[in-house]
Design a protein around this motif. Structure first.
Motif, PDB file in Angstrom:
ATOM      1  N   ARG A  11       0.831  -1.205   0.000  1.00 17.42           N
ATOM      2  CA  ARG A  11       0.000   0.000   0.000  1.00 17.42           C
ATOM      3  C   ARG A  11       0.868   1.258   0.000  1.00 17.42           C
ATOM      4  O   ARG A  11       0.585   2.226  -0.714  1.00 17.42           O
ATOM      5  CB  ARG A  11      -0.954  -0.020   1.194  1.00 17.42           C
ATOM      6  CG  ARG A  11      -2.069  -1.052   1.056  1.00 17.42           C
ATOM      7  CD  ARG A  11      -3.163  -0.864   2.095  1.00 17.42           C
ATOM      8  NE  ARG A  11      -2.706  -1.005   3.458  1.00 17.42           N
ATOM      9  CZ  ARG A  11      -2.676  -2.145   4.148  1.00 17.42           C
ATOM     10  NH1 ARG A  11      -3.086  -3.265   3.579  1.00 17.42           N
ATOM     11  NH2 ARG A  11      -2.254  -2.170   5.394  1.00 17.42           N
ATOM     12  N   LEU A  12       1.934   1.264   0.801  1.00 22.70           N
ATOM     13  CA  LEU A  12       2.857   2.408   0.812  1.00 22.70           C
ATOM     14  C   LEU A  12       3.525   2.583  -0.551  1.00 22.70           C
ATOM     15  O   LEU A  12       3.646   3.700  -1.054  1.00 22.70           O
ATOM     16  CB  LEU A  12       3.937   2.213   1.875  1.00 22.70           C
ATOM     17  CG  LEU A  12       3.548   2.493   3.313  1.00 22.70           C
ATOM     18  CD1 LEU A  12       4.644   2.023   4.262  1.00 22.70           C
ATOM     19  CD2 LEU A  12       3.279   3.977   3.507  1.00 22.70           C
TER      20      LEU A  12
ATOM     21  N   GLU B 115       2.421   1.611  -3.454  1.00 23.66           N
ATOM     22  CA  GLU B 115       1.423   2.056  -4.429  1.00 23.66           C
ATOM     23  C   GLU B 115       1.211   3.570  -4.307  1.00 23.66           C
ATOM     24  O   GLU B 115       1.181   4.279  -5.314  1.00 23.66           O
ATOM     25  CB  GLU B 115       0.105   1.311  -4.196  1.00 23.66           C
ATOM     26  CG  GLU B 115      -0.961   1.609  -5.222  1.00 23.66           C
ATOM     27  CD  GLU B 115      -2.223   0.801  -4.962  1.00 23.66           C
ATOM     28  OE1 GLU B 115      -3.310   1.378  -5.105  1.00 23.66           O
ATOM     29  OE2 GLU B 115      -2.102  -0.387  -4.611  1.00 23.66           O
ATOM     30  N   ARG B 116       1.075   4.061  -3.068  1.00 22.96           N
ATOM     31  CA  ARG B 116       0.886   5.500  -2.860  1.00 22.96           C
ATOM     32  C   ARG B 116       2.077   6.310  -3.346  1.00 22.96           C
ATOM     33  O   ARG B 116       1.914   7.451  -3.781  1.00 22.96           O
ATOM     34  CB  ARG B 116       0.653   5.786  -1.379  1.00 22.96           C
ATOM     35  CG  ARG B 116      -0.800   5.697  -0.997  1.00 22.96           C
ATOM     36  CD  ARG B 116      -1.036   6.229   0.389  1.00 22.96           C
ATOM     37  NE  ARG B 116      -1.387   5.070   1.216  1.00 22.96           N
ATOM     38  CZ  ARG B 116      -1.079   4.908   2.475  1.00 22.96           C
ATOM     39  NH1 ARG B 116      -0.401   5.818   3.120  1.00 22.96           N
ATOM     40  NH2 ARG B 116      -1.444   3.839   3.124  1.00 22.96           N
ATOM     41  N   ARG B 117       3.248   5.734  -3.273  1.00 27.21           N
ATOM     42  CA  ARG B 117       4.465   6.448  -3.688  1.00 27.21           C
ATOM     43  C   ARG B 117       4.844   6.177  -5.141  1.00 27.21           C
ATOM     44  O   ARG B 117       5.849   6.667  -5.619  1.00 27.21           O
ATOM     45  CB  ARG B 117       5.633   6.043  -2.787  1.00 27.21           C
ATOM     46  CG  ARG B 117       5.444   6.493  -1.360  1.00 27.21           C
ATOM     47  CD  ARG B 117       6.585   6.061  -0.503  1.00 27.21           C
ATOM     48  NE  ARG B 117       6.366   6.478   0.877  1.00 27.21           N
ATOM     49  CZ  ARG B 117       7.283   6.423   1.810  1.00 27.21           C
ATOM     50  NH1 ARG B 117       8.493   5.975   1.533  1.00 27.21           N
ATOM     51  NH2 ARG B 117       7.015   6.800   3.034  1.00 27.21           N
TER      52      ARG B 117
END
Length: 126
Positions: free
Chosen positions: A70-71, A73-75
């Motif tokens: 998730r981290l 993907e956000r970055r």
């Protein structure tokens, strides 16, 4: 006479309050809470030992969970890249940990057989 082993108290902490890494101002609340928990467990260890109870804290290392993807993907990072970078920069053995391995450490400390029942008052990096 030593009391029979009656059980364990296990706290789960985090690297942010005791690890030799740069202080993060965004970790102020959870970090301070975990520091207090680690200190309290050392006090509990002294008080509970005469009752046959050991008290310890597990400090998980970089753990394989969905949170990393998730981290990433956000970055906008490729899957596995962020965790790989963190492991490479902070883990001397160069390997992340499976959540079941954290459970293995907890099981050892809670075991009435073997050496785990004799360990009390420690914060154990895993």
């Amino acid at each position: 006479e030593r009391p029979p082993f009656r059980g364990s108290l296990i706290g789960i902490s985090g690297q942010g309050c005791n690890f030799n890494q740069r202080v993060s101002t965004t970790y102020d609340m959870p970090g301070s809470g975990k520091c207090v928990m680690e200190y309290a467990m050392r006090i509990f260890a002294v008080r509970a030992a005469p009752l046959g109870v050991n008290c310890n804290v597990i400090i998980p290392g970089v753990t394989r969970t969905d949170a990393w993807s998730r981290l990433e993907e956000r970055r906008g990072m490729p899957t596995g890249k962020l965790r790989e970078m963190v492991v490479g920069g902070t883990v001397p053995m160069g390997e992340d940990i499976d959540p079941r391995e954290i459970g293995d450490a907890v099981a050892f400390l809670c075991s009435s057989t073997g050496g785990g029942k004799f360990i009390t008052g420690v914060s154990l990096p895993v």
